[in-house]
Design a protein around this motif. Structure first.
Motif, PDB file in Angstrom:
ATOM      1  N   MET A  45       0.943  -1.291  -0.063  1.00  0.00           N
ATOM      2  CA  MET A  45       0.131   0.553   0.316  1.00  0.00           C
ATOM      3  C   MET A  45       1.350   1.305   0.112  1.00  0.00           C
ATOM      4  O   MET A  45       1.705   1.004   0.564  1.00  0.00           O
ATOM      5  N   ARG A  46       0.272   2.261  -0.783  1.00  0.00           N
ATOM      6  CA  ARG A  46       1.478   3.602  -0.669  1.00  0.00           C
ATOM      7  C   ARG A  46      -0.464   4.475  -0.330  1.00  0.00           C
ATOM      8  O   ARG A  46      -0.968   4.623  -1.645  1.00  0.00           O
ATOM      9  N   ASP A  47       0.355   5.557   0.094  1.00  0.00           N
ATOM     10  CA  ASP A  47      -0.848   6.952  -0.095  1.00  0.00           C
ATOM     11  C   ASP A  47      -2.604   6.417  -0.302  1.00  0.00           C
ATOM     12  O   ASP A  47      -3.098   6.911  -1.408  1.00  0.00           O
ATOM     13  N   GLY A  48      -3.073   5.277   0.894  1.00  0.00           N
ATOM     14  CA  GLY A  48      -4.573   5.140   0.842  1.00  0.00           C
ATOM     15  C   GLY A  48      -4.898   3.937  -0.811  1.00  0.00           C
ATOM     16  O   GLY A  48      -6.079   4.076  -0.915  1.00  0.00           O
ATOM     17  N   ALA A  49      -4.169   3.805  -1.859  1.00  0.00           N
ATOM     18  CA  ALA A  49      -4.245   3.067  -2.874  1.00  0.00           C
ATOM     19  C   ALA A  49      -3.438   1.731  -2.507  1.00  0.00           C
ATOM     20  O   ALA A  49      -2.234   1.809  -1.246  1.00  0.00           O
ATOM     21  N   ILE A  50      -3.794   0.650  -3.126  1.00  0.00           N
ATOM     22  CA  ILE A  50      -2.843  -0.238  -3.111  1.00  0.00           C
ATOM     23  C   ILE A  50      -1.768  -1.094  -4.383  1.00  0.00           C
ATOM     24  O   ILE A  50      -2.260   0.047  -5.955  1.00  0.00           O
ATOM     25  N   LEU A  51      -0.310  -1.334  -4.282  1.00  0.00           N
ATOM     26  CA  LEU A  51       0.050  -0.936  -5.612  1.00  0.00           C
ATOM     27  C   LEU A  51       0.294  -2.320  -6.129  1.00  0.00           C
ATOM     28  O   LEU A  51       0.194  -2.434  -7.379  1.00  0.00           O
ATOM     29  N   ALA A  52       0.168  -3.919  -6.019  1.00  0.00           N
ATOM     30  CA  ALA A  52       0.013  -4.604  -5.544  1.00  0.00           C
ATOM     31  C   ALA A  52      -0.488  -5.441  -5.051  1.00  0.00           C
ATOM     32  O   ALA A  52      -0.366  -5.286  -3.273  1.00  0.00           O
ATOM     33  N   ALA A  53      -1.217  -6.381  -5.243  1.00  0.00           N
ATOM     34  CA  ALA A  53      -1.462  -7.271  -4.190  1.00  0.00           C
ATOM     35  C   ALA A  53      -1.567  -8.707  -4.649  1.00  0.00           C
ATOM     36  O   ALA A  53      -3.008  -9.228  -5.307  1.00  0.00           O
ATOM     37  N   LYS A  54      -0.387  -9.570  -4.805  1.00  0.00           N
ATOM     38  CA  LYS A  54      -0.027 -11.110  -5.027  1.00  0.00           C
ATOM     39  C   LYS A  54       0.629 -11.774  -4.435  1.00  0.00           C
ATOM     40  O   LYS A  54       0.382 -11.619  -3.272  1.00  0.00           O
ATOM     41  N   ALA A  55       0.796 -13.209  -4.567  1.00  0.00           N
ATOM     42  CA  ALA A  55       1.458 -13.658  -4.251  1.00  0.00           C
ATOM     43  C   ALA A  55       3.031 -13.119  -3.936  1.00  0.00           C
ATOM     44  O   ALA A  55       3.588 -12.723  -4.806  1.00  0.00           O
TER      45      ALA A  55
END
Lengths: 245, 239
Positions: free
Chosen positions: B204-214
């Motif tokens: 996460m950065r600044d209230g947003a998701i940068l990446a979500a994975k294994a």
């Protein structure tokens, strides 16, 4: 509501008090010292002690439970324990009833101790029944707890919470008839006094002090006290939110 | 993380706090029975996302489901364990008294108290007031409380901050045991190294998701050797 959670909460609150012997001692001894002090201060006019002695036995628990509850609730909010409880299977009413149970026990102890001292050693005369004085002391403690619970929602810090005592209780002490009989006050003050719950606490206790008859007025005062307690509890429960900003 | 089904599903979540948009349309899934690391700098919205998952956060819009129920549902209150960043236990009670109380609220069997104390290695000082314990010890008491009901989902906000590395290793081993026993863990940290212990990563950065994975996939896709480097590559800084 779950009796298991209510009892566990009451027990937990009492354990917290037991872990703080100084607070416990202050809760139990300060009312006794004050009662004795009033007897002594008004030694020249003993009628004053006879007039305020009994109402004070019942008003001490209101003040102490108000203070203890507002601080305890504020701590539950600021330390995150309230938020944790709100994620658990606990109804708001369980929490309130648990606090009520613990403080009712404390108030009983407090009132029994002060009445024993006042009646047994200081020569206070109670025309009505002394156990009834204790019953009213417990009702007042519940009222103090309910008011403290509700008002604590408006305090951000313990400094603020403590200042709610002079802000909300001192005016009631001044107007309830303890210092000056209400019918001798300026008319606007007398009218305001009818809106303040402590007035009915004072009235009920002075009636019990003056007559062995449990009159309709005593019952009416009890009902008003219970009503005020229920109202503040409902308002207080509304300030306990599962979701917060 | 398509291997297993989602224990937590977040759709277009928007949260405002104090006039600021803290989460701006966040969507993510947390796989069941795995350890998911929620990583990002302080103030990026990790705690707010966790509060939304346990259902104590007022949300502006969007949807969070946990175990198929809306977050904060009554049915989830024994199923989701939550540990806040600041230890939320009664400082004037001992560890045992705290756990006794919360066990009764959760209707957990009595022996769970001793087991939970044991699992965070607090047996030696279980009877001193929590207020007399160190910050790390308090954090462990708070964690033990969340373990009482053997919840299916554990949401842990910075549980290892400030702990002795030996103890941190033991706690991560404990989390691994829980995941092996089919518990879903969401663990936040602002220390990217903690990602080494996680199966899946939500960055996460600044209230947003940068990446979500294994984790493996994140490293492979960014060509990074660590999650910190992956983070830097994703925000377009560093090499």
């Amino acid at each position: 509501m779950s009796p298991r959670v209510v009892l566990a909460t009451g027990r937990r609150v009492l354990l917290q008090l037991r872990g703080d012997p100084r607070t416990l001692a202050l809760l139990l001894l300060v009312p006794c010292v004050l009662e004795a002090l009033i007897k002594w201060v008004f030694e020249g006019t003993p009628v004053v002690f006879q007039r305020v002695g009994v109402p004070l036995v019942g008003i001490f628990p209101l003040i102490s439970m108000f203070l203890v509850t507002s601080i305890a609730m504020l701590r539950e909010r600021t330390t995150g324990t309230l938020e944790r409880l709100m994620t658990m299977p606990l109804a708001k009413l369980d929490l309130l009833a648990g606090y009520g149970l613990a403080f009712a026990a404390m108030a009983t102890l407090q009132a029994v101790l002060v009445s024993f001292l006042a009646v047994g050693l200081l020569g206070l005369e109670v025309a009505g029944s002394t156990p009834l004085v204790v019953v009213f002391a417990v009702l007042n403690a519940m009222l103090g707890m309910a008011l403290g619970l509700f008002l604590s929602a408006f305090a951000r810090t313990e400094f603020q919470a403590v200042q709610f005592m002079p802000a909300f209780l001192l005016p009631q002490i001044l107007l309830c008839g303890l210092l000056v009989p209400r019918d001798q006050m300026a008319r606007p003050l007398e009218l305001i006094s009818y809106l303040l719950p402590m007035t009915y606490a004072y009235d009920a206790l002075s009636r019990v002090a003056a007559s062995s008859m449990v009159t309709a007025e005593v019952w009416r005062d009890a009902v008003i006290l219970l009503g005020a307690t229920a109202l503040s509890l409902a308002l207080g429960a509304a300030t306990l939110r599962r979701r917060t900003p | 993380m398509a291997v297993s089904e989602a224990a937590i599903s977040i759709r277009d979540l928007v949260v405002d706090r104090g006039g600021h948009r803290v989460l701006d349309g966040v969507s993510a899934e947390v796989a069941a029975g795995r350890i998911t690391g929620l990583l990002g700098p302080s103030g990026c919205g990790k705690s707010t996302l966790m509060r939304s998952i346990v259902g104590v956060q007022i949300v502006a819009s969007g949807r969070v489901d946990v175990l198929g129920l809306p977050a904060g549902s009554r049915g989830l209150r024994s199923e989701v364990g939550y540990v806040t960043q600041a230890p939320s236990v009664y400082l004037d009670l001992s560890t045992r008294q705290n756990l006794d109380y919360f066990a009764r609220v959760l209707d957990a069997p009595d022996q769970r108290v001793a087991e939970s104390i044991e699992s965070v290695a607090m047996a030696d000082s279980a009877d001193s007031p929590v207020g007399n314990l160190s910050g790390g010890q308090r954090a462990r008491v708070s964690l033990a409380t969340a373990l009482l009901s053997r919840p299916r989902v554990l949401v842990l906000d910075e549980p290892t901050v400030g702990l002795d590395p030996v103890l941190r290793g033991e706690l991560w081993a404990g989390f691994r045991d829980l995941a092996d026993a089919d518990t879903t863990l969401l663990v936040s940290s602002h220390v990217m190294d903690e990602a080494d212990h996680c199966d899946d990563i939500v960055l996460m950065r600044d209230g947003a998701i940068l990446a979500a994975k294994a984790r493996e996939q994140l490293l492979a896709e960014t060509g990074a050797d660590g999650v910190e480097q992956a983070f830097l590559r994703l925000v377009g800084a560093g090499s």
